[in-house]
Design a protein around this motif. Structure first.
Motif: not given
Length: 222
Positions: A50-78
């Motif tokens: 999905v297209i979403a902004d990692g800085k936006d908690e609401a967008a991450l919640k809507e994408a269902g990130v909280g339902n996953y066992d593991v999160a890998v945050i691979a955001i680069g230079e920002d």
């Protein structure tokens, strides 16, 4: 064992590689990125992209990130996006969080935010390559934590016919031979009677300074 589910946030070179490998092993993987091209490229590879902004908690919640066992945050230079995303994922209740860091200062910040594992890819790969370039006999190695490593050592000609017992690994170097691979066959080193052949892959367990000392001694004797 039940496969864990993974959310990979940031689908650049590092993130897309991690996500693709996890998917290849049959794990449910959600991929998230702000760049539509990155998301489209992995749409048929991952369980969901999905297209979403990692800085936006609401967008991450809507994408269902909280339902996953593991999160890998691979955001680069920002740096800001990386830190905010870590905080949001933690707040969403993800059990295990791995984060890519940009430098050692960033590493310390992420650790204090509660990341379970902070990765410095360039540094870790650089150390890995440096070890193998320094001693060509070392084919590969794995860190076990607490200073212990397992190395895959290519047996040189000078050890051809030498038994594990005769090598005095424990007495001289505080190392332990775990076993040897001879072509496709695994050979036990448990009783110390195994005689090595040139080209065998010998698996050694020990602390890095002791492994390095043994590798340097072998190199000096060749």
């Amino acid at each position: 064992m039940k496969n864990r589910s993974f959310a990979v946030i940031g689908l650049g070179t590092f993130g897309s590689t991690v996500a693709s490998e996890l998917a290849r092993f049959g794990n449910p993987v959600l991929g998230i990125d702000t760049d539509e091209r990155n998301v489209t490229r992995l749409a048929d590879v991952l369980t969901e992209a999905v297209i979403a902004d990692g800085k936006d908690e609401a967008a991450l919640k809507e994408a269902g990130v909280g339902n996953y066992d593991v999160a890998v945050i691979a955001i680069g230079e920002d740096l800001e996006a990386n830190i905010l995303c870590t905080m949001h994922v933690k707040m969403l209740g993800v059990e295990t969080i791995w984060v890519k860091a940009l430098n050692k200062t960033h590493h310390r910040i992420l650790s204090k935010l509660g990341a379970d594992r902070v990765i410095l890819p360039e540094q870790e790969i650089g150390q890995h390559i440096g070890q193998m370039l320094h001693n060509p006999l070392i084919r590969d190695y794995v860190s076990l934590g607490n200073g212990y490593h397992v190395v895959d050592l290519k047996v040189p000609a000078l050890l051809d016919g030498v038994s594990i017992k005769e090598m005095s690994l424990a007495e001289t170097y505080e190392l332990r031979a775990l076993g040897a691979m001879r072509e496709s066959q695994f050979l036990s080193c448990e009783n110390g009677e195994l005689r090595l052949k040139e080209g065998d892959k010998l698996l050694l367990l020990g602390k890095r300074p002791d492994l390095r000392r043994y590798g340097d001694d072998l190199r000096a004797r060749q």
